[in-house]
Write a protein that holds these residues in place. Structure first.
Motif, mmCIF file in Angstrom:
data_model
loop_
_atom_site.group_PDB
_atom_site.id
_atom_site.type_symbol
_atom_site.label_atom_id
_atom_site.label_comp_id
_atom_site.label_asym_id
_atom_site.label_seq_id
_atom_site.Cartn_x
_atom_site.Cartn_y
_atom_site.Cartn_z
ATOM 1 N N GLU A 98 19.835 -71.322 -57.778
ATOM 2 C CA GLU A 98 19.342 -71.232 -58.896
ATOM 3 C C GLU A 98 20.084 -70.397 -60.004
ATOM 4 N N ALA A 99 20.792 -69.107 -59.594
ATOM 5 C CA ALA A 99 21.599 -68.233 -60.110
ATOM 6 C C ALA A 99 22.860 -69.058 -60.611
ATOM 7 N N MET A 100 23.592 -69.769 -59.629
ATOM 8 C CA MET A 100 24.541 -70.538 -59.915
ATOM 9 C C MET A 100 24.289 -71.527 -61.121
ATOM 10 N N ASP A 101 23.308 -72.194 -61.037
ATOM 11 C CA ASP A 101 22.927 -73.236 -62.075
ATOM 12 C C ASP A 101 22.909 -72.536 -63.357
ATOM 13 N N GLU A 102 22.416 -71.383 -63.410
ATOM 14 C CA GLU A 102 22.309 -70.723 -64.706
ATOM 15 C C GLU A 102 23.852 -70.447 -65.198
ATOM 16 N N PHE A 103 24.708 -69.919 -64.268
ATOM 17 C CA PHE A 103 26.044 -69.533 -64.589
ATOM 18 C C PHE A 103 26.752 -70.832 -65.108
ATOM 19 N N VAL A 104 26.495 -72.032 -64.608
ATOM 20 C CA VAL A 104 27.046 -73.435 -64.824
ATOM 21 C C VAL A 104 26.456 -73.453 -66.419
ATOM 22 N N ALA A 105 25.170 -73.451 -66.709
ATOM 23 C CA ALA A 105 24.485 -73.845 -67.749
ATOM 24 C C ALA A 105 25.088 -72.895 -68.901
ATOM 25 N N GLU A 106 25.539 -71.712 -68.800
ATOM 26 C CA GLU A 106 26.076 -70.799 -69.624
ATOM 27 C C GLU A 106 27.460 -71.049 -69.797
ATOM 28 N N GLY A 107 28.223 -71.669 -69.031
ATOM 29 C CA GLY A 107 29.696 -71.964 -69.148
ATOM 30 C C GLY A 107 30.368 -71.133 -68.476
ATOM 31 N N ALA A 108 29.841 -70.301 -67.346
ATOM 32 C CA ALA A 108 30.617 -69.096 -66.996
ATOM 33 C C ALA A 108 32.172 -69.863 -66.569
ATOM 34 N N GLU A 109 33.080 -68.654 -66.952
ATOM 35 C CA GLU A 109 34.493 -69.170 -66.502
ATOM 36 C C GLU A 109 35.150 -67.969 -66.238
ATOM 37 N N PHE A 110 36.306 -67.913 -65.550
ATOM 38 C CA PHE A 110 37.154 -66.696 -65.390
ATOM 39 C C PHE A 110 36.427 -65.547 -64.733
ATOM 40 N N SER A 111 35.579 -65.668 -63.794
ATOM 41 C CA SER A 111 35.105 -64.676 -63.003
ATOM 42 C C SER A 111 35.270 -65.280 -61.586
ATOM 43 N N GLN A 112 34.718 -64.474 -60.543
ATOM 44 C CA GLN A 112 34.598 -64.641 -59.055
ATOM 45 C C GLN A 112 33.590 -65.648 -58.927
ATOM 46 N N THR A 113 32.647 -65.492 -59.702
ATOM 47 C CA THR A 113 31.319 -66.565 -59.592
ATOM 48 C C THR A 113 31.669 -67.895 -60.165
ATOM 49 N N ALA A 114 32.364 -68.056 -61.039
ATOM 50 C CA ALA A 114 32.922 -69.212 -61.794
ATOM 51 C C ALA A 114 33.815 -69.933 -60.378
#
Length: 175
Positions: free
Chosen positions: A17-33
């Motif tokens: 669920e958290a990863m879906d939140e990061f994707v929706a936010e447009g996360a980039e340039f981090s370890q999570t991305a």
């Protein structure tokens, strides 16, 4: 009560669920991305997720295979029971790039749980882990316009050394 733990499969549903939140936010340039880009399709399979968790844990070992520009890294997850709230990475040593931009410690909090004090608590609890790895002080960086991270780092005792490009560079005591 939230705590830092080594990556674990018991938080898989909340992690997804958290990863879906990061994707929706447009996360980039981090370890999570980077995790999302490399592993997300397989995470829905519990066996693949377990292998991912083991790989993240193994990255702390000096002799684990990794790209030549990566250093050993202890990753801890900030969890509350079975709820994944964020992650913090402690890089065991600095390359030229990490000295300039990335630092010893990087962290992120899932978007729906920000502004609840998690980053501050997570960083403060990670400092003894860094000390036990022989890191003192720890370099922690953030974007110049990330006022939330500025407050987190300064609350942990971070002393600003300089600003390089868009990165503020702080030295944080671990002892």
């Amino acid at each position: 009560m939230p705590e830092l733990v080594l990556p674990t499969t018991r938080v898989r549903h909340s992690f997804l669920e958290a990863m879906d939140e990061f994707v929706a936010e447009g996360a980039e340039f981090s370890q999570t991305a980077a995790w999302i880009d490399a592993h997300a399709p397989g995470w829905h399979d519990p066996t693949a997720f377990a292998a991912f968790v083991e790989a993240v844990r193994a990255d702390a070992e000096e002799d684990s295979p990794r790209p030549e520009w990566h250093v050993p890294c202890t990753t801890l997850w900030w969890v509350d029971g079975e709820d994944y709230l964020g992650r913090i990475a402690i890089r065991h040593r600095l390359t030229d790039f990490l000295l300039d931009v990335g630092g010893h410690i990087g962290y992120d909090v899932r978007p729906t749980r920000r502004r609840e004090g998690h980053a501050t608590a997570m960083l403060q609890q990670a400092l003894p882990w860094a000390r036990d790895l022989g890191i003192d002080p720890a370099l922690v960086t953030c974007d110049e316009d990330n006022l939330g991270s500025v407050r987190v780092i300064e609350a942990a005792g971070g002393v600003l050394e300089d600003v390089r490009g868009i990165k503020r560079r702080y030295w944080v005591p671990t002892s």
